[in-house]
Motif scaffolding. Structure first.
Motif, PDB file in Angstrom:
ATOM      1  N   LEU A 193      -2.277  -7.032  -1.935  1.00  0.00           N
ATOM      2  CA  LEU A 193      -1.808  -5.811  -1.283  1.00  0.00           C
ATOM      3  C   LEU A 193      -1.372  -6.116   0.146  1.00  0.00           C
ATOM      4  O   LEU A 193      -2.065  -6.842   0.870  1.00  0.00           O
ATOM      5  CB  LEU A 193      -2.919  -4.756  -1.262  1.00  0.00           C
ATOM      6  CG  LEU A 193      -3.408  -4.253  -2.620  1.00  0.00           C
ATOM      7  CD1 LEU A 193      -4.568  -3.288  -2.433  1.00  0.00           C
ATOM      8  CD2 LEU A 193      -2.276  -3.582  -3.390  1.00  0.00           C
ATOM      9  N   SER A 194      -0.250  -5.543   0.539  1.00  0.00           N
ATOM     10  CA  SER A 194       0.299  -5.801   1.865  1.00  0.00           C
ATOM     11  C   SER A 194       0.369  -4.526   2.688  1.00  0.00           C
ATOM     12  O   SER A 194       0.731  -3.465   2.177  1.00  0.00           O
ATOM     13  CB  SER A 194       1.703  -6.400   1.733  1.00  0.00           C
ATOM     14  OG  SER A 194       2.328  -6.546   2.993  1.00  0.00           O
ATOM     15  N   ASN A 244       5.353   0.994  -1.702  1.00  0.00           N
ATOM     16  CA  ASN A 244       4.887   2.364  -1.940  1.00  0.00           C
ATOM     17  C   ASN A 244       4.438   2.574  -3.387  1.00  0.00           C
ATOM     18  O   ASN A 244       4.855   3.523  -4.051  1.00  0.00           O
ATOM     19  CB  ASN A 244       6.001   3.351  -1.571  1.00  0.00           C
ATOM     20  CG  ASN A 244       5.471   4.755  -1.341  1.00  0.00           C
ATOM     21  OD1 ASN A 244       4.289   4.948  -1.056  1.00  0.00           O
ATOM     22  ND2 ASN A 244       6.345   5.736  -1.477  1.00  0.00           N
ATOM     23  N   THR A 245       3.574   1.694  -3.876  1.00  0.00           N
ATOM     24  CA  THR A 245       3.130   1.739  -5.269  1.00  0.00           C
ATOM     25  C   THR A 245       1.934   2.677  -5.428  1.00  0.00           C
ATOM     26  O   THR A 245       0.900   2.467  -4.789  1.00  0.00           O
ATOM     27  CB  THR A 245       2.734   0.336  -5.750  1.00  0.00           C
ATOM     28  OG1 THR A 245       3.827  -0.572  -5.507  1.00  0.00           O
ATOM     29  CG2 THR A 245       2.394   0.339  -7.233  1.00  0.00           C
ATOM     30  N   HIS A 253       7.612  -1.888   4.191  1.00  0.00           N
ATOM     31  CA  HIS A 253       7.954  -3.267   4.570  1.00  0.00           C
ATOM     32  C   HIS A 253       7.483  -4.199   3.449  1.00  0.00           C
ATOM     33  O   HIS A 253       6.333  -4.612   3.415  1.00  0.00           O
ATOM     34  CB  HIS A 253       7.284  -3.633   5.892  1.00  0.00           C
ATOM     35  CG  HIS A 253       7.741  -2.813   7.045  1.00  0.00           C
ATOM     36  ND1 HIS A 253       7.193  -1.583   7.337  1.00  0.00           N
ATOM     37  CD2 HIS A 253       8.693  -3.029   7.977  1.00  0.00           C
ATOM     38  CE1 HIS A 253       7.790  -1.083   8.412  1.00  0.00           C
ATOM     39  NE2 HIS A 253       8.712  -1.930   8.813  1.00  0.00           N
ATOM     40  N   GLU A 254       8.389  -4.526   2.552  1.00  0.00           N
ATOM     41  CA  GLU A 254       7.998  -5.202   1.324  1.00  0.00           C
ATOM     42  C   GLU A 254       8.417  -6.658   1.239  1.00  0.00           C
ATOM     43  O   GLU A 254       7.993  -7.383   0.343  1.00  0.00           O
ATOM     44  CB  GLU A 254       8.584  -4.462   0.121  1.00  0.00           C
ATOM     45  CG  GLU A 254      10.105  -4.379   0.137  1.00  0.00           C
ATOM     46  CD  GLU A 254      10.665  -3.738  -1.112  1.00  0.00           C
ATOM     47  OE1 GLU A 254      10.165  -4.044  -2.207  1.00  0.00           O
ATOM     48  OE2 GLU A 254      11.607  -2.936  -0.991  1.00  0.00           O
ATOM     49  N   VAL A 306       0.838  -1.184   0.000  1.00  0.00           N
ATOM     50  CA  VAL A 306       0.000   0.000   0.000  1.00  0.00           C
ATOM     51  C   VAL A 306       0.880   1.243   0.000  1.00  0.00           C
ATOM     52  O   VAL A 306       2.031   1.212   0.458  1.00  0.00           O
ATOM     53  CB  VAL A 306      -0.928  -0.011   1.234  1.00  0.00           C
ATOM     54  CG1 VAL A 306      -0.120   0.076   2.517  1.00  0.00           C
ATOM     55  CG2 VAL A 306      -1.924   1.138   1.177  1.00  0.00           C
ATOM     56  N   SER A 307       0.378   2.329  -0.547  1.00  0.00           N
ATOM     57  CA  SER A 307       1.129   3.587  -0.568  1.00  0.00           C
ATOM     58  C   SER A 307       1.580   3.972   0.837  1.00  0.00           C
ATOM     59  O   SER A 307       0.788   3.969   1.777  1.00  0.00           O
ATOM     60  CB  SER A 307       0.260   4.706  -1.157  1.00  0.00           C
ATOM     61  OG  SER A 307      -0.093   4.415  -2.487  1.00  0.00           O
TER      62      SER A 307
END
Length: 296
Positions: free
Chosen positions: A232-233, A212-213, A188-189, A183-184
């Motif tokens: 989505l995370s 941060n997409t 933490h990816e 999520v924007s």
């Protein structure tokens, strides 16, 4: 205050309770009196409560009483660790990276691969467990933020060396395209990256877009790729409101209106109904939940 407000907005007391447990253990690890945390919570309530409507006021007061009860209980007891066939290797991997010996940590992973340990087991029992261990050590004040960041970046680099194995072990294509992103505002990816890799191995065509997409870019990309679902995370509760807006944008855009939205991350394990509150089609704890939902 932000965590308290976001828990109220999402109507999810478990989120704030989880945050306070985390803060309590952090304060204990840093040798800060818990009275400081209690005073901060009371001050937050005094500042927020006059601004709330009757329903939110009742919920907020109930949350405050619940977390004050938690604070009176002291630090959390240590949970019994789950079974891990790579526990010794995980502990060695953790020690090596905390000592900034990245080359030796990579050597350890290579030896495990040569022993026949698969990518899935490395992700679950080595990387995921080690990252959790370091998170606990940071919370206790044993390791610094810089060490935690180095540990995560090194693990991501080592994962990249395994990518040939990811594609080599991939099953026959299922003809299902998935797009994964954070999520924007969420940085933490690594969790969503692991999920996409493991789904790739199971025959899904995954497109991992990272942290941060921007939502409009995500929608455009999902449409161009003919995605069946978007993953989505979100790791922090303060990112749930942006996540809800992101889900709404995906659902309302005619290009992606039929695309399923699957959400995951720590908040969704704290509140099992939270995925409904953000408007998603599923809240997934791990890869198996995604596959079961998609008919895999």
């Amino acid at each position: 205050m932000a965590f308290f407000v976001h828990s109220l907005v999402m109507e999810s007391p478990p989120l704030f309770l989880d945050y306070v447990k985390w803060a309590r253990d952090l304060f204990a690890g840093l040798k800060i009196p818990l009275g400081c945390l209690e005073a901060s919570l009371r001050s937050t309530w005094e500042g927020v409560s006059p601004l709330l409507d009757e329903r939110s006021h009742r919920m907020g007061l109930s949350m405050l009483h619940a977390v004050l009860d938690v604070l009176s209980g002291g630090p959390s007891p240590q949970d019994q660790p789950p079974p891990n066939p790579l526990r010794e290797e995980m502990e060695l991997y953790t020690s090596l990276l905390l000592e900034a010996r990245r080359d030796q940590a990579l050597g350890l992973v290579n030896r495990l691969v040569s022993r026949g340990v698969g990518v899935r087991d490395l992700y679950v029992y080595l990387f995921q467990e080690a990252l959790h261990r370091v998170g606990v050590l940071w919370q206790a004040g044993v390791v610094s933020v810089a060490q935690e960041h180095y540990f995560t970046a090194s693990t991501q680099l080592i994962m990249s060396y395994l990518y040939p194995l990811v594609f080599k072990a991939a099953r026959s294509p299922r003809g299902i395209t998935l797009v994964g992103a954070c999520v924007s505002g969420e940085l933490h990816e690594i969790g969503i990256r692991m999920v996409c890799d493991l789904l790739e191995m199971d025959g899904y065509d995954t497109h991992y877009l990272g942290a941060n997409t921007p939502v409009q870019d995500l929608i455009r990309y999902a449409h161009q790729r003919g995605a069946s679902a978007v993953l989505l995370s979100a790791t922090l509760g303060i990112h749930l409101v942006p996540l809800r807006e992101m889900v709404r944008a995906i659902k309302e855009d005619p290009r992606t209106g039929d695309v399923k939205v699957i959400v995951g991350g720590r908040p969704f394990s704290m509140d099992p109904e939270l995925w409904r509150k953000v408007g998603a089609d599923l809240g997934a704890r791990w890869v198996d939940d995604v596959e079961a939902f998609l008919g895999g």
